[in-house]
Design a protein around this motif. Structure first.
Motif, PDB file in Angstrom:
ATOM      1  N   UNK A 207       3.509   7.786  -1.554  1.00 35.74           N
ATOM      2  CA  UNK A 207       3.336   6.320  -1.501  1.00 35.74           C
ATOM      3  C   UNK A 207       4.689   5.622  -1.368  1.00 35.74           C
ATOM      4  N   UNK A 208       5.695   6.153  -2.059  1.00 33.31           N
ATOM      5  CA  UNK A 208       7.041   5.545  -1.972  1.00 33.31           C
ATOM      6  C   UNK A 208       7.543   5.595  -0.522  1.00 33.31           C
ATOM      7  N   UNK A 209       7.374   6.760   0.109  1.00 31.01           N
ATOM      8  CA  UNK A 209       7.828   6.896   1.500  1.00 31.01           C
ATOM      9  C   UNK A 209       7.035   5.949   2.403  1.00 31.01           C
ATOM     10  N   UNK A 210       5.720   5.913   2.196  1.00 30.87           N
ATOM     11  CA  UNK A 210       4.865   5.051   3.016  1.00 30.87           C
ATOM     12  C   UNK A 210       5.324   3.592   2.895  1.00 30.87           C
ATOM     13  N   UNK A 211       5.549   3.141   1.666  1.00 37.77           N
ATOM     14  CA  UNK A 211       5.941   1.740   1.454  1.00 37.77           C
ATOM     15  C   UNK A 211       7.303   1.436   2.073  1.00 37.77           C
ATOM     16  N   UNK A 212       8.218   2.410   1.978  1.00 38.59           N
ATOM     17  CA  UNK A 212       9.537   2.216   2.601  1.00 38.59           C
ATOM     18  C   UNK A 212       9.376   2.041   4.117  1.00 38.59           C
ATOM     19  N   UNK A 213       8.556   2.882   4.707  1.00 41.23           N
ATOM     20  CA  UNK A 213       8.359   2.799   6.163  1.00 41.23           C
ATOM     21  C   UNK A 213       7.703   1.456   6.540  1.00 41.23           C
ATOM     22  N   UNK A 214       6.749   0.998   5.728  1.00 44.18           N
ATOM     23  CA  UNK A 214       6.112  -0.301   6.018  1.00 44.18           C
ATOM     24  C   UNK A 214       7.142  -1.434   5.960  1.00 44.18           C
TER      25      UNK A 214
END
Ligand SMILES: N[C@@H](CCC(=O)N[C@@H](CS)C(=O)NCC(=O)O)C(=O)O
Length: 223
Positions: A207-214
């Protein structure tokens, strides 16, 4: 008293999640030290001395420095496991686990990088269909490998499951695992998600990676 092994890591990094999953599976506590890639913490002379290829994770176990998540997981399992199910000592079984570890190292994780790093570091505002399809082709390899039981190497959880699951949990946020094409991959990941330490050390990391990419998508679109 010997101190806890130190793990240099970055939250949201799939290879770091693999090591945290492995430590949790072993019931081993790690001393976590954050490396900020954005600020270049991994390019300092002190870090380069530990790992000249400047990647995280890096483990320092009482002066023994180990680099590469797959090698770190093998090392930890060899050193700290109470039995040899996570990383078998039998040569044939170990070779099978190693094959899947190399599949993660050579296929799964590099395709995750190909999707997310241009967004995080090089200003890209989308992930192309080609990159998504390329990622999904790697799921096909896993699907075909999942023939012999609940896990990648049969009926026992091994470090190969943990390393591959760290990549796939991040990958599937951008390249969905289509149920009709990859039913075994879906079922395997579902089975792993029931591990008591999965949410903290894998799902929340993905989720952390996903949010960073968003966040980066939004910034890069404005630029
Ligand atoms: N094969 C390595 C890959 C590690 C890796 O690529 N880590 C990325 C972060 S997820 C990194 O350190 N990037 C910084 C760099 O390449 O300089 C492993 O499994 O540990």
């Amino acid at each position: 008293m010997t101190s806890k092994p130190v793990l240099y890591y970055t939250p949201g990094s799939p290879p770091c999640s693999s090591v945290m999953l492995c430590a949790a599976a072993l019931g081993l506590e790690l001393d976590l030290k954050v490396v900020n890639l954005k600020d270049g913490d991994h390019l300092t002379p002190e870090f380069i001395k530990m790992n000249p290829t400047h990647t995280i994770p890096v483990l320092n176990d009482d002066g023994v420095v180990v680099t590469d998540s797959h090698v770190i997981c093998s090392y930890l399992a060899d050193k700290y496991a109470v039995d040899d199910t996570l990383y078998p000592k039998d040569k044939t079984q170990r070779m099978q686990v190693d094959s899947r570890l190399y599949f993660d190292c050579g296929h799964l994780f590099p395709r995750v990088r190909l999707m997310v790093e241009p967004v995080i570091y090089f200003g890209e505002a989308t992930i192309s269909e080609e990159k998504i399809r390329y990622m999904q082709r790697a799921y096909d390899g896993l699907e075909k490998a999942l023939t012999g039981g609940k896990y990648l190497c049969g009926e026992n959880l091994t470090i190969a499951d943990l390393c591959c699951a760290a990549s796939v949990a991040s990958a599937e946020k951008f390249a969905p695992i289509e149920e009709e094409k990859y039913p075994k991959v879906k079922a395997w990941l579902q089975c792993l998600s029931e591990l008591p330490y999965y949410k903290k050390f894998n799902q929340e990391q993905a989720d952390i990676l996903y949010n960073l990419v968003q966040t980066k998508f939004a910034e890069n679109k404005k630029a």
